[in-house]
Structures are given as structure tokens and as C-alpha cells.
Design a protein around this motif. Structure first.
Motif, PDB file in Angstrom:
ATOM      1  N   TYR A  96       0.832  -1.212  -0.155  1.00  0.00           N
ATOM      2  CA  TYR A  96      -0.110  -0.226   0.126  1.00  0.00           C
ATOM      3  C   TYR A  96       0.955   1.354   0.149  1.00  0.00           C
ATOM      4  O   TYR A  96       0.361   2.256   0.002  1.00  0.00           O
ATOM      5  CB  TYR A  96      -0.881   0.065   1.313  1.00  0.00           C
ATOM      6  CG  TYR A  96      -2.085  -1.088   1.212  1.00  0.00           C
ATOM      7  CD1 TYR A  96      -3.137  -1.000   0.236  1.00  0.00           C
ATOM      8  CD2 TYR A  96      -1.997  -2.283   1.913  1.00  0.00           C
ATOM      9  CE1 TYR A  96      -4.057  -1.998   0.224  1.00  0.00           C
ATOM     10  CE2 TYR A  96      -2.507  -3.311   1.884  1.00  0.00           C
ATOM     11  CZ  TYR A  96      -3.787  -3.105   1.107  1.00  0.00           C
ATOM     12  OH  TYR A  96      -4.843  -4.094   1.119  1.00  0.00           O
ATOM     13  N   LEU A 139      -0.132   3.874  -2.546  1.00  0.00           N
ATOM     14  CA  LEU A 139      -1.689   4.344  -2.129  1.00  0.00           C
ATOM     15  C   LEU A 139      -1.848   5.422  -0.891  1.00  0.00           C
ATOM     16  O   LEU A 139      -2.705   6.269  -1.100  1.00  0.00           O
ATOM     17  CB  LEU A 139      -2.484   3.181  -2.048  1.00  0.00           C
ATOM     18  CG  LEU A 139      -3.965   3.486  -2.132  1.00  0.00           C
ATOM     19  CD1 LEU A 139      -4.627   2.158  -2.701  1.00  0.00           C
ATOM     20  CD2 LEU A 139      -4.502   3.423  -0.496  1.00  0.00           C
ATOM     21  N   HIS A 155      -7.194  -7.533   0.704  1.00  0.00           N
ATOM     22  CA  HIS A 155      -6.590  -7.820  -0.542  1.00  0.00           C
ATOM     23  C   HIS A 155      -5.767  -9.367  -0.559  1.00  0.00           C
ATOM     24  O   HIS A 155      -5.554  -9.771   0.613  1.00  0.00           O
ATOM     25  CB  HIS A 155      -5.008  -6.871  -1.027  1.00  0.00           C
ATOM     26  CG  HIS A 155      -4.404  -7.125  -2.216  1.00  0.00           C
ATOM     27  ND1 HIS A 155      -3.245  -7.955  -2.019  1.00  0.00           N
ATOM     28  CD2 HIS A 155      -4.814  -7.146  -3.615  1.00  0.00           C
ATOM     29  CE1 HIS A 155      -2.986  -8.262  -3.333  1.00  0.00           C
ATOM     30  NE2 HIS A 155      -3.907  -7.733  -4.354  1.00  0.00           N
ATOM     31  N   LEU A 202     -10.098  -6.020  -2.971  1.00  0.00           N
ATOM     32  CA  LEU A 202      -9.146  -6.029  -4.109  1.00  0.00           C
ATOM     33  C   LEU A 202      -8.599  -7.295  -4.390  1.00  0.00           C
ATOM     34  O   LEU A 202      -7.773  -8.012  -3.626  1.00  0.00           O
ATOM     35  CB  LEU A 202      -8.061  -5.076  -3.761  1.00  0.00           C
ATOM     36  CG  LEU A 202      -8.474  -3.839  -3.185  1.00  0.00           C
ATOM     37  CD1 LEU A 202      -7.239  -3.035  -2.693  1.00  0.00           C
ATOM     38  CD2 LEU A 202      -9.043  -2.800  -3.976  1.00  0.00           C
ATOM     39  N   TRP A 211      -2.109  -6.496  -8.049  1.00  0.00           N
ATOM     40  CA  TRP A 211      -1.704  -5.680  -7.089  1.00  0.00           C
ATOM     41  C   TRP A 211      -2.111  -4.173  -7.628  1.00  0.00           C
ATOM     42  O   TRP A 211      -1.331  -3.265  -7.767  1.00  0.00           O
ATOM     43  CB  TRP A 211      -0.262  -5.658  -6.686  1.00  0.00           C
ATOM     44  CG  TRP A 211      -0.111  -6.504  -5.495  1.00  0.00           C
ATOM     45  CD1 TRP A 211       0.032  -6.548  -4.333  1.00  0.00           C
ATOM     46  CD2 TRP A 211       0.739  -7.928  -6.103  1.00  0.00           C
ATOM     47  NE1 TRP A 211       0.365  -7.772  -3.722  1.00  0.00           N
ATOM     48  CE2 TRP A 211       1.050  -8.753  -4.918  1.00  0.00           C
ATOM     49  CE3 TRP A 211       1.022  -8.293  -7.325  1.00  0.00           C
ATOM     50  CZ2 TRP A 211       1.742  -9.503  -4.919  1.00  0.00           C
ATOM     51  CZ3 TRP A 211       1.620  -9.700  -7.247  1.00  0.00           C
ATOM     52  CH2 TRP A 211       2.031 -10.320  -6.176  1.00  0.00           C
ATOM     53  N   GLN A 224      -3.268  -1.583  -6.322  1.00  0.00           N
ATOM     54  CA  GLN A 224      -2.947  -0.638  -5.143  1.00  0.00           C
ATOM     55  C   GLN A 224      -1.611  -0.154  -5.717  1.00  0.00           C
ATOM     56  O   GLN A 224      -1.317   1.013  -5.311  1.00  0.00           O
ATOM     57  CB  GLN A 224      -3.406  -0.955  -3.713  1.00  0.00           C
ATOM     58  CG  GLN A 224      -2.261  -2.218  -3.463  1.00  0.00           C
ATOM     59  CD  GLN A 224      -3.050  -3.425  -3.548  1.00  0.00           C
ATOM     60  OE1 GLN A 224      -3.199  -3.866  -4.734  1.00  0.00           O
ATOM     61  NE2 GLN A 224      -3.057  -4.222  -2.592  1.00  0.00           N
ATOM     62  N   TRP A 225      -0.800  -1.021  -6.396  1.00  0.00           N
ATOM     63  CA  TRP A 225       0.707  -0.545  -6.680  1.00  0.00           C
ATOM     64  C   TRP A 225       0.701  -0.317  -8.016  1.00  0.00           C
ATOM     65  O   TRP A 225       1.163   1.056  -8.355  1.00  0.00           O
ATOM     66  CB  TRP A 225       1.365  -1.919  -6.342  1.00  0.00           C
ATOM     67  CG  TRP A 225       2.973  -1.565  -6.627  1.00  0.00           C
ATOM     68  CD1 TRP A 225       3.714  -1.730  -7.674  1.00  0.00           C
ATOM     69  CD2 TRP A 225       4.061  -1.186  -5.671  1.00  0.00           C
ATOM     70  NE1 TRP A 225       4.984  -1.196  -7.671  1.00  0.00           N
ATOM     71  CE2 TRP A 225       5.133  -1.152  -6.336  1.00  0.00           C
ATOM     72  CE3 TRP A 225       3.809  -0.987  -4.146  1.00  0.00           C
ATOM     73  CZ2 TRP A 225       6.256  -0.803  -5.405  1.00  0.00           C
ATOM     74  CZ3 TRP A 225       4.999  -0.960  -3.549  1.00  0.00           C
ATOM     75  CH2 TRP A 225       6.324  -0.631  -4.081  1.00  0.00           C
ATOM     76  N   PRO A 272      -2.590   3.241  -8.281  1.00  0.00           N
ATOM     77  CA  PRO A 272      -2.873   3.693  -6.956  1.00  0.00           C
ATOM     78  C   PRO A 272      -4.024   4.847  -6.903  1.00  0.00           C
ATOM     79  O   PRO A 272      -4.807   4.813  -6.183  1.00  0.00           O
ATOM     80  CB  PRO A 272      -1.591   4.000  -6.441  1.00  0.00           C
ATOM     81  CG  PRO A 272      -0.656   4.470  -7.479  1.00  0.00           C
ATOM     82  CD  PRO A 272      -1.040   3.328  -8.631  1.00  0.00           C
ATOM     83  N   THR A 326      -7.234   3.362  -7.656  1.00  0.00           N
ATOM     84  CA  THR A 326      -7.644   2.358  -6.318  1.00  0.00           C
ATOM     85  C   THR A 326      -7.861   3.253  -5.233  1.00  0.00           C
ATOM     86  O   THR A 326      -8.979   3.050  -4.571  1.00  0.00           O
ATOM     87  CB  THR A 326      -6.317   1.362  -6.080  1.00  0.00           C
ATOM     88  OG1 THR A 326      -5.999   0.572  -7.265  1.00  0.00           O
ATOM     89  CG2 THR A 326      -6.844   0.433  -4.890  1.00  0.00           C
ATOM     90  N   ALA A 327      -7.095   4.293  -4.812  1.00  0.00           N
ATOM     91  CA  ALA A 327      -7.576   5.262  -3.896  1.00  0.00           C
ATOM     92  C   ALA A 327      -8.714   5.657  -4.083  1.00  0.00           C
ATOM     93  O   ALA A 327      -9.559   6.020  -3.168  1.00  0.00           O
ATOM     94  CB  ALA A 327      -6.441   6.327  -3.911  1.00  0.00           C
TER      95      ALA A 327
END
Length: 258
Positions: free
Chosen positions: A11, A14, A68, A92, A240, A242-243, A246, A249-250
């Protein structure tokens, strides 16, 4: 929360995007910066209890809960048991119970199947074989092997090989993956009993659409279990999001879904 092979650093890209809100990321016991416990087996409900202990210790009465990978199931179970503590549930690239299109990475299936424990032991005891099978899995997810700025280098590889003075997390990985199939049966029973259908907490299901294992069909399958769920497929992201994405996803974690 993080899943099987990584830690809270998934994270890192993010967190700045949801400021100034309070963000708590945790390393489950045996992973990341947490202590390496002596346990060789994961007790039923242990991860949910760890989450509850963190929230209690920090005085957090209500939260937006983000799960996740394997921690998606932890997030669902916690929300079912403590709905009063969860404002919204965000899932996620995870799983909950069986799904027709669900595929686990070959590495995870190997570690989770007790019939293959001797083979898994031999592979995990050999650093070169461990490196090879991790690279194979990385390529299967669509990530470049050896990327120094990638999520694998930042968060996954340290769990498999250790870093600095911190040892690897192999004991914790083996314990959690060994519980995979028994936990799936528990999840299947909760689904069959209709528990997910009665959950009124809003649920956001957001999956990187390029994940070949926890794929968009799995996302749709999970979302249909909840009466108050929205589904979002994140482009140009695999396991992933969030990677890799980001910002998007945020936005979804913050509830900006329009």
C-alpha cells in the motif's frame, strides 16, 4: 491488509493519495516487520483476531476495511461478525469461497495441498528453487522479473528471502497457505447459510482486470453474493492494483465510484 506472500508495503504508493485521512496498514504475525512467531499452524479465526486486536489497541471503533488477496476473506469474515465496526468493505483481487473461474497460482496450490507437502518442503528449503518458482509466478501475473521498482521487489521477495536483519516469513507463509482449503470450506458454509446475502454494509469489489488467477469473473462472483455491492475492474492492473494504479484504487477506496 495484505495476503499470503507480501506485507503492508503493497500500500506504500496508495497511502499518500488518501491523506489526510487516517490510514492503518498492518503486518500480520510472521510477515513484514512483525515478530516471527513459533507457530507452524494457523488457528481458525487467527487473522480476524489480529485485526480486531489492532483496531482495539488503536481505539478505532469504525473503519473502511480493505482486504487484498487472502486478507479479502479475513475482511469479509470480520465484517460479518462485526458489521457495527465497518462503514464500508473494499475487496481487492481476492477470493471468498469457491467460484467457477477461481484459479490459485500454482505455487499457492502446491503449498496448500497436504498431498504435496514433501515436494513443497524440498522446494522451499532450496533457495535457488524458491527463486525460480517465485520468478515463474511473477511472470504468470504479468510482472517483469527483476524490476527493482516493482511490488515483488518491495514487498514479496523479502518474505521469501529475508532482508537486512529481518528473517524470511516462510513459516508464516506455509502456515497460512496450509489453511487455504479448510478456510474455503468455512467460507462456502457461510455463503450457503446466506450470511453474505443479509449484510447491509456497502461493499466495493475492485479488481485489477489483468489478473489471470483472481480474475474478473471471480470479482463478479463475489459481488453477486452481497446485496449492496458495486463492481469495478481496474484497467492496466493485474494482481496488485493498489501498486500499479494507486490513483484509481485510492479513488474507489474513498468511495468516489461515479
Amino acid at each position: 491488509m495484505h495476503g499470503f506472500p507480501d506485507d503492508s508495503r503493497i500500500y506504500d504508493r496508495l497511502i499518500p493519495l488518501v491523506a489526510p485521512r487516517r490510514v492503518v496498514t498492518l503486518d500480520f504475525s510472521g510477515f513484514g516487520r512483525s515478530d516471527r512467531g513459533p507457530y507452524a499452524a494457523l488457528q481458525p479465526g487467527q487473522r480476524e483476531a489480529e485485526l480486531k486486536a489492532v483496531l482495539t489497541a488503536l481505539g478505532i471503533d469504525r473503519c473502511v476495511l480493505v482486504g487484498h488477496d487472502a486478507s479479502g476473506a479475513v475482511a469479509v469474515n470480520f465484517t460479518l461478525d462485526h458489521a457495527e465496526s465497518v462503514d464500508r468493505l473494499v475487496l481487492l483481487n481476492c477470493y471468498y469461497g469457491d467460484a467457477p473461474s477461481l484459479q490459485f497460482p500454482e505455487l499457492i496450490r502446491l503449498l496448500g495441498d497436504p498431498d504435496f507437502t514433501p515436494l513443497a518442503d524440498a522446494l522451499m528449503d532450496d533457495p535457488k528453487m524458491r527463486e525460480w518458482i517465485l520468478a515463474h509466478t511473477q511472470k504468470r501475473f504479468g510482472y517483469a522479473v527483476g524490476d527493482p521498482d516493482g511490488v515483488v521487489a518491495a514487498s514479496v521477495a523479502p518474505q521469501w528471502f529475508g532482508e537486512d536483519t529481518r528473517p524470511d516469513a516462510l513459516v508464516a507463509i506455509r502456515a497460512w497457505t496450509a489453511a487455504l482449503f479448510p478456510d474455503l470450506e468455512i467460507q462456502n458454509r457461510r455463503i450457503a447459510d446466506g450470511e453474505l446475502n443479509t449484510l447491509t454494509v456497502p461493499v466495493t469489489v475492485a479488481f485489477g482486470e489483468d489478473d489471470p488467477y483472481l480474475n474478473p469473473e471471480v470479482a463478479r462472483h463475489i459481488a453477486h453474493h452481497f446485496p449492496n455491492a458495486t463492481l469495478h475492474l481496474i484497467k492496466n492492473a493485474s494482481h496488485w492494483p493498489q501498486w500499479e494504479q494507486p490513483e484509481e484504487t485510492a479513488r474507489l477506496i474513498l468511495g468516489n465510484e461515479s
